[in-house]
Design a protein around this motif. Sequence first.
Motif, short mmCIF file in Angstrom:
data_model
loop_
_atom_site.label_atom_id
_atom_site.label_comp_id
_atom_site.label_asym_id
_atom_site.label_seq_id
_atom_site.Cartn_x
_atom_site.Cartn_y
_atom_site.Cartn_z
N THR A 175 -5.61 25.55 10.13
CA THR A 175 -6.05 26.93 9.95
C THR A 175 -6.90 27.41 11.12
O THR A 175 -7.52 26.60 11.82
CB THR A 175 -6.88 27.10 8.66
OG1 THR A 175 -8.09 26.34 8.77
CG2 THR A 175 -6.09 26.67 7.43
N SER A 184 -0.29 25.65 7.53
CA SER A 184 0.10 24.46 6.76
C SER A 184 1.55 24.51 6.30
O SER A 184 2.23 23.49 6.27
CB SER A 184 -0.83 24.27 5.56
OG SER A 184 -0.84 25.44 4.74
N ASP A 238 -3.03 30.58 8.49
CA ASP A 238 -2.81 29.28 7.84
C ASP A 238 -1.44 28.77 8.24
O ASP A 238 -0.42 29.37 7.91
CB ASP A 238 -2.90 29.44 6.32
CG ASP A 238 -2.86 28.10 5.59
OD1 ASP A 238 -2.42 27.10 6.20
OD2 ASP A 238 -3.28 28.06 4.43
#
Length: 268
Positions: free
Chosen positions: A56, A74, A72
């Motif tokens: 992040t 991920s 973000d």
Amino acid sequence: MTLRNLPFFLWCALCSFFPAICLSQTIKEVRSFQVTEAKQAVAVDEDHFYVINNSTITKHSKRDGRQIAVWDGSKEGIKHLNSGVVIKGKMYCANTNYPEIPMASSIEIFDVNSMQHIGNHSFGIAEHGSLTWIDQKDGFWWSGFAHYAGKEASEGRDVRWTSVVKYDSEWRQLESWVFPQQIVDLFTPKSNSGGAWGKDGQLYCTGHDQPEIYVMRLPKSGFTLEHVRTLPAPVHGQGIAMDHWATGKQIIYGINRAENKVISAEIK
């Protein structure tokens, strides 16, 4: 007028001719911000700082630390962003697969206004190791590639293999250097986590945990960076960034991950 009150450009000129006068160089904290995500690194531009934490990035106001935006990565498979540098409205982040072996690295590029991911340069399985930091100086790219000790060592290569590599604007390698043994010993068992060129033409480097910054310069001959001095610092290793927008001062940003703080400090 005392030496400490000299304009910055005169101070740099004196240091180049009379390096002994700079031995008392210090780093003093200017301000700190409490940021939960402060775990890996910080980047900075004129009005904002950017906290980098594995997958992040959060954007904050320099004035009061207020969070403005978040990215973000991920879901895009980003697991270990190491550091970042802002150049002409774009943030370039060092990205790796740490602690996996073989080591693989890439540079992830963001538009700092929209906080959108806009590009990528992949090294793949990087021959030099794990990319921990990048910076730009004199039209060239400069990068730190880490190697580690113990179970994190890659193919028998330990911290001594850590290097700084110079590339042209198209990421073609031009030169590279290693760190002197005394700095390798300070890095061990981790490695060189951060690096940034200062206004004074010296390279400021960090390890992984110690509250120190290692001031380095390119050697006149050979392949080993020259250790100029070690400076006690309010930042505790990890990724650092120079504030090139600070007029007349040399300001560096870093983190204290144990206290979740982003810290700005002045190098005098």
